[in-house]
Design a protein around this motif. Structure first.
Motif: not given
Length: 349
Positions: A115-116, A335, A340
């Motif tokens: 992430y990200p 996440f 995500e």
């Protein structure tokens, strides 16, 4: 694609300082981002690109990005080529800035992939603006021997980030906190002053004063949507994650500084901590819209870089174990709440 991303994460963890891994990351991640054809926002960006010549920069929500698109069309790039070029430019700018601050860029990129990365991959305009800011931050955070050099360096930072604000409106935040950092960083009660400013900002939001000021600075439709909204109780959890992020940066930097013998490097670490303290100023903006959590991303880069310095340069002990646990829980939480996995799936489709 998941196997490739997992492999890149593993390589970064096992070879945390390898420049070869950096090159591999840039090439592979650049291709993943640049060759996507069905991700979220892809067709919105495609439509925006095709309409760029019909919208003069003065009327565009993001005039800087509009100019880039118009210039790309002028030199003959179709949208697929444009996305690929922007992906490699963004990664190159981001990693250039990262390498100035730390040797542990591959490790930082490993965490970035978790992430990200997914969100940066689909939000091309945000990614480019973030990359420009990261590349420019050494100009702000590295002190020079003479007053003139410092003035020129800091002035260049403001000019570059002002341009980035024409690509994405949220970059105004980085201009604002740069002012806070420069004015307050020498104060002994720096953290307390930032907390006071955070509280005052929250009051200004409640009185609807900040929204008016923000609309005067930038009148884009996107910003108007953000400042007219309200995120509700969801901001509590996002605020908690923001505070955890700050504390992790603080813990790692203080330990690094304590054991750093190079005076210049020690000062850079202190500057990173002082600048990162301004992450607390994101909290009032979360009242408006959870979307302001995009501002996390610059600070996540600092966290990942400083975490690498801390984890690979110190002996394993109880404090390090706690740090790793909190870091992983924070990243996994981000996440999950940021969906995500769904975003990464969209890159494959």
């Amino acid at each position: 694609m998941y196997f490739i991303l997992a492999l890149l994460i593993a390589l970064g963890l096992f070879f945390p300082k390898s420049k070869l891994i950096i090159v591999i990351d840039v090439v592979v991640l650049g291709l993943i981002v640049g060759l996507r054809t069905n991700s979220m926002d892809y067709y919105n960006y495609l439509l925006e690109y095709n309409m760029a010549q019909m919208v003069p920069p003065s009327l565009a929500d993001f005039p800087g990005y509009n100019i880039i698109m118009r210039w790309s069309q002028y030199i003959g790039l179709d949208f697929t080529q444009f996305v690929l070029v922007m992906a490699f430019i963004s990664f190159t700018l981001m990693i250039t800035g990262m390498m100035i601050f730390s040797r542990y860029v591959p490790f930082a990129l490993s965490l970035f992939i978790i992430y990200p990365f997914g969100h940066e991959a689909i939000q091309m305009r945000t990614f480019l603006a973030d990359a420009i800011v990261i590349c420019a931050l050494p100009l702000l955070l590295i002190d020079h021997k003479t007053r003139l050099e410092n003035i020129l360096s800091k002035s260049m930072f403001f000019v570059i980030v002002f341009f980035a604000s024409k690509i994405h409106t949220l970059c105004w935040f980085y201009l604002a906190i740069a002012v806070v950092y420069l004015f307050l960083r020498r104060k002994k009660c720096y953290v307390s002053l930032v907390i006071i400013i955070t509280i005052i900002t929250m009051l200004l939001i409640r009185l609807n004063i900040l929204a008016r000021v923000m609309m005067i600075i930038s009148s884009s439709n996107k910003l108007d949507h953000w400042v007219q909204g309200s995120s509700g109780l969801g901001m509590v959890f996002y605020s908690f994650l923001t505070i955890v992020m700050y504390l992790l940066i603080r813990c790692s930097v203080l330990y690094i500084v304590k054991n750093e013998t190079n005076v210049a490097l020690k000062q850079i670490r202190i500057n990173i901590l002082n600048y990162s303290t301004c992450i607390l100023l994101i909290i009032p903006l979360l009242i408006y819209d959870i979307t302001f959590n995009r501002l996390w991303r610059i600070f996540l880069i600092f966290l990942y870089l400083m975490a690498g310095e801390y984890l690979y340069r110190t002996r394993f002990n109880r404090n390090k174990l706690i740090y790793i646990f909190v870091l992983l829980v924070m990243i996994i939480s981000m996440f999950i709440i940021e969906n995500e996995l769904i975003v990464l799936n969209s890159l494959i489709g």
